[in-house]
Design an enzyme around this catalytic site. Structure first.
Site, PDB file in Angstrom:
ATOM      1  N   GLU A   1     -74.698  11.520  16.274  1.00 41.18           N
ATOM      2  CA  GLU A   1     -73.677  10.456  16.288  1.00 41.18           C
ATOM      3  C   GLU A   1     -72.562  10.820  17.277  1.00 41.18           C
ATOM      4  O   GLU A   1     -72.059   9.952  17.996  1.00 41.18           O
ATOM      5  CB  GLU A   1     -73.093  10.267  14.881  1.00 41.18           C
ATOM      6  CG  GLU A   1     -74.091   9.764  13.845  1.00 41.18           C
ATOM      7  CD  GLU A   1     -74.831  10.886  13.129  1.00 41.18           C
ATOM      8  OE1 GLU A   1     -75.026  11.979  13.707  1.00 41.18           O
ATOM      9  OE2 GLU A   1     -75.230  10.645  11.979  1.00 41.18           O
TER      10      GLU A   1
ATOM     11  N   ASN B   1     -78.819  15.352  18.359  1.00 37.69           N
ATOM     12  CA  ASN B   1     -78.115  16.582  17.992  1.00 37.69           C
ATOM     13  C   ASN B   1     -78.436  17.687  18.995  1.00 37.69           C
ATOM     14  O   ASN B   1     -79.550  17.778  19.520  1.00 37.69           O
ATOM     15  CB  ASN B   1     -78.405  17.006  16.548  1.00 37.69           C
ATOM     16  CG  ASN B   1     -79.867  17.100  16.180  1.00 37.69           C
ATOM     17  OD1 ASN B   1     -80.712  16.416  16.759  1.00 37.69           O
ATOM     18  ND2 ASN B   1     -80.180  17.920  15.206  1.00 37.69           N
TER      19      ASN B   1
ATOM     20  N   CYS C   1     -73.615  16.810  16.391  1.00 36.22           N
ATOM     21  CA  CYS C   1     -74.496  15.823  15.758  1.00 36.22           C
ATOM     22  C   CYS C   1     -74.874  14.705  16.737  1.00 36.22           C
ATOM     23  O   CYS C   1     -74.173  14.447  17.725  1.00 36.22           O
ATOM     24  CB  CYS C   1     -73.811  15.198  14.557  1.00 36.22           C
ATOM     25  SG  CYS C   1     -73.640  16.291  13.137  1.00 36.22           S
TER      26      CYS C   1
ATOM     27  N   GLU D   1     -77.959  21.636  19.088  1.00 38.21           N
ATOM     28  CA  GLU D   1     -77.574  22.845  18.359  1.00 38.21           C
ATOM     29  C   GLU D   1     -77.294  23.996  19.313  1.00 38.21           C
ATOM     30  O   GLU D   1     -77.606  23.933  20.513  1.00 38.21           O
ATOM     31  CB  GLU D   1     -78.684  23.200  17.353  1.00 38.21           C
ATOM     32  CG  GLU D   1     -78.858  22.100  16.308  1.00 38.21           C
ATOM     33  CD  GLU D   1     -79.902  22.403  15.250  1.00 38.21           C
ATOM     34  OE1 GLU D   1     -80.656  23.396  15.394  1.00 38.21           O
ATOM     35  OE2 GLU D   1     -79.958  21.633  14.268  1.00 38.21           O
TER      36      GLU D   1
ATOM     37  N   CYS E   1     -73.009  13.123   8.407  1.00 46.26           N
ATOM     38  CA  CYS E   1     -72.126  14.094   7.758  1.00 46.26           C
ATOM     39  C   CYS E   1     -70.709  13.511   7.676  1.00 46.26           C
ATOM     40  O   CYS E   1     -70.391  12.493   8.319  1.00 46.26           O
ATOM     41  CB  CYS E   1     -72.124  15.409   8.528  1.00 46.26           C
ATOM     42  SG  CYS E   1     -71.200  15.359  10.082  1.00 46.26           S
TER      43      CYS E   1
ATOM     44  N   CYS F   1     -68.935  12.999  11.015  1.00 38.89           N
ATOM     45  CA  CYS F   1     -69.442  11.877  11.823  1.00 38.89           C
ATOM     46  C   CYS F   1     -69.031  10.537  11.230  1.00 38.89           C
ATOM     47  O   CYS F   1     -68.859   9.556  11.959  1.00 38.89           O
ATOM     48  CB  CYS F   1     -70.959  11.967  11.988  1.00 38.89           C
ATOM     49  SG  CYS F   1     -71.408  13.213  13.208  1.00 38.89           S
TER      50      CYS F   1
HETATM   51  N1  THU Z   1     -77.360  16.049  12.024  1.00 36.66           N
HETATM   52  C1  THU Z   1     -77.075  15.008  12.855  1.00 36.66           C
HETATM   53  O1  THU Z   1     -77.151  15.145  14.083  1.00 36.66           O
HETATM   54  N2  THU Z   1     -76.711  13.831  12.304  1.00 36.66           N
HETATM   55  C2  THU Z   1     -76.721  13.561  10.983  1.00 36.66           C
HETATM   56  O2  THU Z   1     -76.448  12.425  10.585  1.00 36.66           O
HETATM   57  C3  THU Z   1     -77.051  14.619  10.012  1.00 36.66           C
HETATM   58  C4  THU Z   1     -77.232  15.972  10.580  1.00 36.66           C
HETATM   59  C5  THU Z   1     -77.839  17.312  12.619  1.00 36.66           C
HETATM   60  C6  THU Z   1     -76.858  18.441  12.692  1.00 36.66           C
HETATM   61  C7  THU Z   1     -77.805  19.624  12.797  1.00 36.66           C
HETATM   62  O3  THU Z   1     -78.189  19.801  14.139  1.00 36.66           O
HETATM   63  C8  THU Z   1     -79.032  19.196  12.009  1.00 36.66           C
HETATM   64  O4  THU Z   1     -78.950  17.784  11.897  1.00 36.66           O
HETATM   65  C9  THU Z   1     -79.135  19.805  10.625  1.00 36.66           C
HETATM   66  O5  THU Z   1     -77.953  19.653   9.925  1.00 36.66           O
END
Ligand code: THU
Length: 129
Positions: free
Chosen positions: A52, A39, A50, A41, A83, A86
């Site tokens: 994925e 991920n 994310c 951000e 999520c 994804c």
């Molecule tokens: N996140 C992912 O990268 N993949 C997931 O399967 C669940 C959530 C990340 C998004 C964000 O950067 C952090 O987790 C919190 O939501």
């Protein structure tokens, strides 16, 4: 290298200063090659991506459009779950019976499938006239 090893390693590179929740994802393309993503951000929160999505982007950039296995890992108390967005992204490139392993850094694994993650997936058939 296994999918678990790839996902665990790439998770270390996650840019997650806002949630402090690092996620790693690894997918195996139909060729057998592994693609990984974490991920990423952003201070403008909705711009974050994310793990994925990163792994899928790496696969497509490498010229592959089918994935045959996926592994997602995070430091969560229970196996991290992709999520909704994804799930749709994964479904774009995978058959319903493709195995997806959701994991914690503590060693808990839950095995599911693309179809179980996203029942009623929106697909090209819905746009047929
Ligand atoms: N996140 C992912 O990268 N993949 C997931 O399967 C669940 C959530 C990340 C998004 C964000 O950067 C952090 O987790 C919190 O939501």
């Amino acid at each position: 290298m296994s999918l678990k090893e790839a996902a665990t390693a790439v998770r270390e590179n996650a840019h997650a200063p806002y949630s402090n929740f690092k996620v790693g994802a690894a997918i195996r393309g139909a060729s057998g090659k592994i693609y990984a993503g974490c991920n990423v951000e952003n201070v403008a929160y909705p711009e974050g991506t994310c793990a994925e999505a990163g792994a899928i982007a790496a696969m497509v950039a490498a010229g592959e459009t089918r994935l045959i296995e996926a592994y997602v890992i995070a430091g969560s108390p229970t196996p991290v779950t992709p999520c909704g967005g994804c799930r749709q992204k994964l479904a774009e490139f995978a058959d319903g019976d493709v195995r997806v392993t959701l994991a914690t850094t503590g060693g808990i694994e839950q095995v599911t499938t693309i179809a179980d993650l996203l029942p009623g997936v929106f697909n090209a058939g819905h746009m047929a006239s």
